[in-house]
Design a protein around this motif. Structure first.
Motif, PDB file in Angstrom:
ATOM      1  N   GLN A  29       2.315  24.301  23.661  1.00 50.64           N
ATOM      2  CA  GLN A  29       3.036  24.281  24.934  1.00 50.64           C
ATOM      3  C   GLN A  29       4.530  24.345  24.682  1.00 50.64           C
ATOM      4  OE1 GLN A  29       1.792  21.691  28.185  1.00 50.64           O
ATOM      5  NE2 GLN A  29       3.892  20.904  28.233  1.00 50.64           N
ATOM      6  N   LEU A  30       5.176  25.333  25.290  1.00 50.24           N
ATOM      7  CA  LEU A  30       6.635  25.413  25.299  1.00 50.24           C
ATOM      8  C   LEU A  30       7.077  24.688  26.552  1.00 50.24           C
ATOM      9  CD1 LEU A  30       7.023  29.216  24.452  1.00 50.24           C
ATOM     10  CD2 LEU A  30       6.921  27.299  22.869  1.00 50.24           C
ATOM     11  N   ASP A  31       7.744  23.556  26.389  1.00 42.50           N
ATOM     12  CA  ASP A  31       8.107  22.693  27.504  1.00 42.50           C
ATOM     13  C   ASP A  31       9.622  22.739  27.672  1.00 42.50           C
ATOM     14  OD1 ASP A  31       8.765  20.537  29.189  1.00 42.50           O
ATOM     15  OD2 ASP A  31       7.070  19.359  28.474  1.00 42.50           O
ATOM     16  N   PHE A  32      10.072  23.304  28.797  1.00 38.47           N
ATOM     17  CA  PHE A  32      11.503  23.446  29.053  1.00 38.47           C
ATOM     18  C   PHE A  32      12.001  22.426  30.076  1.00 38.47           C
ATOM     19  CE2 PHE A  32       9.957  27.642  27.739  1.00 38.47           C
ATOM     20  CZ  PHE A  32      10.773  27.856  26.641  1.00 38.47           C
ATOM     21  N   GLY A  33      11.310  21.329  30.237  1.00 39.95           N
ATOM     22  CA  GLY A  33      11.716  20.312  31.201  1.00 39.95           C
ATOM     23  C   GLY A  33      11.100  20.587  32.560  1.00 39.95           C
ATOM     24  N   PRO A  34      11.774  21.390  33.400  1.00 38.35           N
ATOM     25  CA  PRO A  34      11.228  21.627  34.734  1.00 38.35           C
ATOM     26  C   PRO A  34       9.999  22.532  34.761  1.00 38.35           C
ATOM     27  CG  PRO A  34      13.420  22.622  34.522  1.00 38.35           C
ATOM     28  CD  PRO A  34      13.128  21.904  33.246  1.00 38.35           C
ATOM     29  N   PHE A  35       9.738  23.260  33.687  1.00 37.33           N
ATOM     30  CA  PHE A  35       8.521  24.069  33.621  1.00 37.33           C
ATOM     31  C   PHE A  35       8.059  24.171  32.178  1.00 37.33           C
ATOM     32  CE2 PHE A  35      11.743  27.182  32.712  1.00 37.33           C
ATOM     33  CZ  PHE A  35      11.147  28.093  31.852  1.00 37.33           C
ATOM     34  N   ALA A  36       6.786  24.494  32.025  1.00 41.12           N
ATOM     35  CA  ALA A  36       6.191  24.599  30.696  1.00 41.12           C
ATOM     36  C   ALA A  36       5.152  25.712  30.695  1.00 41.12           C
ATOM     37  CB  ALA A  36       5.535  23.278  30.303  1.00 41.12           C
ATOM     38  N   ILE A  37       4.905  26.242  29.503  1.00 41.17           N
ATOM     39  CA  ILE A  37       3.936  27.318  29.325  1.00 41.17           C
ATOM     40  C   ILE A  37       3.040  26.942  28.153  1.00 41.17           C
ATOM     41  CG2 ILE A  37       3.656  29.757  28.748  1.00 41.17           C
ATOM     42  CD1 ILE A  37       6.739  29.845  29.691  1.00 41.17           C
ATOM     43  N   ALA A  38       1.732  26.994  28.344  1.00 43.22           N
ATOM     44  CA  ALA A  38       0.784  26.731  27.262  1.00 43.22           C
ATOM     45  C   ALA A  38       0.188  28.053  26.801  1.00 43.22           C
ATOM     46  CB  ALA A  38      -0.318  25.790  27.733  1.00 43.22           C
ATOM     47  N   LEU A  39       0.189  28.248  25.482  1.00 41.59           N
ATOM     48  CA  LEU A  39      -0.307  29.482  24.868  1.00 41.59           C
ATOM     49  C   LEU A  39      -1.265  29.148  23.737  1.00 41.59           C
ATOM     50  CD1 LEU A  39       3.199  31.091  24.273  1.00 41.59           C
ATOM     51  CD2 LEU A  39       1.607  31.782  26.048  1.00 41.59           C
ATOM     52  N   PRO A  40      -2.242  29.998  23.493  1.00 39.08           N
ATOM     53  CA  PRO A  40      -3.030  29.831  22.269  1.00 39.08           C
ATOM     54  C   PRO A  40      -2.092  29.967  21.059  1.00 39.08           C
ATOM     55  CG  PRO A  40      -4.083  31.401  23.746  1.00 39.08           C
ATOM     56  CD  PRO A  40      -2.729  31.110  24.312  1.00 39.08           C
ATOM     57  N   CYS A  41      -2.452  29.383  19.942  1.00 34.86           N
ATOM     58  CA  CYS A  41      -1.590  29.394  18.763  1.00 34.86           C
ATOM     59  C   CYS A  41      -1.221  30.812  18.337  1.00 34.86           C
ATOM     60  CB  CYS A  41      -2.254  28.635  17.613  1.00 34.86           C
ATOM     61  SG  CYS A  41      -1.148  28.365  16.210  1.00 34.86           S
ATOM     62  N   ALA A  42      -2.169  31.748  18.380  1.00 40.20           N
ATOM     63  CA  ALA A  42      -1.877  33.133  17.997  1.00 40.20           C
ATOM     64  C   ALA A  42      -0.840  33.756  18.926  1.00 40.20           C
ATOM     65  CB  ALA A  42      -3.156  33.956  17.990  1.00 40.20           C
ATOM     66  N   ALA A  43      -0.892  33.431  20.207  1.00 36.88           N
ATOM     67  CA  ALA A  43       0.099  33.940  21.160  1.00 36.88           C
ATOM     68  C   ALA A  43       1.472  33.314  20.873  1.00 36.88           C
ATOM     69  CB  ALA A  43      -0.337  33.646  22.586  1.00 36.88           C
ATOM     70  N   PHE A  44       1.494  32.027  20.524  1.00 33.30           N
ATOM     71  CA  PHE A  44       2.747  31.383  20.132  1.00 33.30           C
ATOM     72  C   PHE A  44       3.364  32.127  18.940  1.00 33.30           C
ATOM     73  CE2 PHE A  44       4.626  28.425  17.003  1.00 33.30           C
ATOM     74  CZ  PHE A  44       5.813  28.138  17.674  1.00 33.30           C
ATOM     75  N   GLN A  45       2.556  32.497  17.960  1.00 34.74           N
ATOM     76  CA  GLN A  45       3.062  33.220  16.796  1.00 34.74           C
ATOM     77  C   GLN A  45       3.651  34.576  17.200  1.00 34.74           C
ATOM     78  OE1 GLN A  45      -0.791  32.325  14.559  1.00 34.74           O
ATOM     79  NE2 GLN A  45       0.663  32.708  12.904  1.00 34.74           N
ATOM     80  N   ARG A  46       3.029  35.264  18.155  1.00 36.36           N
ATOM     81  CA  ARG A  46       3.553  36.552  18.615  1.00 36.36           C
ATOM     82  C   ARG A  46       4.865  36.369  19.385  1.00 36.36           C
ATOM     83  NH1 ARG A  46      -1.965  37.355  18.948  1.00 36.36           N
ATOM     84  NH2 ARG A  46      -2.127  36.815  21.140  1.00 36.36           N
ATOM     85  N   VAL A  47       4.924  35.369  20.262  1.00 39.71           N
ATOM     86  CA  VAL A  47       6.161  35.099  21.002  1.00 39.71           C
ATOM     87  C   VAL A  47       7.265  34.695  20.025  1.00 39.71           C
ATOM     88  CG1 VAL A  47       7.241  33.543  22.680  1.00 39.71           C
ATOM     89  CG2 VAL A  47       5.006  34.564  23.179  1.00 39.71           C
ATOM     90  N   HIS A  48       6.937  33.849  19.063  1.00 35.54           N
ATOM     91  CA  HIS A  48       7.913  33.443  18.048  1.00 35.54           C
ATOM     92  C   HIS A  48       8.414  34.671  17.292  1.00 35.54           C
ATOM     93  CE1 HIS A  48       8.821  30.758  14.290  1.00 35.54           C
ATOM     94  NE2 HIS A  48       9.898  31.319  14.775  1.00 35.54           N
ATOM     95  N   GLY A  49       7.530  35.591  16.944  1.00 36.05           N
ATOM     96  CA  GLY A  49       7.933  36.819  16.270  1.00 36.05           C
ATOM     97  C   GLY A  49       8.892  37.655  17.109  1.00 36.05           C
TER      98      GLY A  49
END
Length: 126
Positions: A29-49
């Protein structure tokens, strides 16, 4: 409606009140305070890339990098903003904010023992 408490682990946090968590179901979960997004780990790796690719990209307007049809990162020269697009979400960052997110993603990736997945293309791909 009652929601069960989901256990989570704090992977990274910064002074902006942003956090990256690993949820009990394994999602990140990417938590930015007022909103958050939960992603599967593989999707997190793609967004991080995508985020890492954007940090190295020239300041050319348009698409900087993409992971095929599901994700891309764009530079809006008019507003000096970077747009992270992943599936049906669009998040706008200023360059210094994207750097702060990259630092968080690096820390979370290290805690998860995963590396960013490099995008299919980098540089100005217009």
């Amino acid at each position: 409606m009652a929601f069960p408490l989901t256990p989570y682990a704090l992977l990274a946090q910064n002074g902006r009140n942003w956090r990256i968590l690993q949820l009990g179901d394994g999602q990140v979960q990417l938590d930015f305070g007022p909103f958050a997004i939960a992603l599967p780990c593989a999707a997190f790796q793609r967004v991080h890339g995508l985020i890492e690719a954007a940090l190295c990209a020239p300041g050319m307007p348009g698409c900087i990098a993409h992971t095929g049809t599901e994700g891309s990162i764009w530079f809006d020269a008019k507003h000096g903003a970077l747009l992270v697009v992943y599936r049906d979400m669009v998040i706008r960052f200023l360059p210094h904010e994207l750097l702060a997110l990259a630092v968080l993603c690096r820390e979370a990736g290290a805690a998860l023992a995963v590396a960013p997945h490099p995008p299919a293309s980098c540089g100005c791909v217009n």
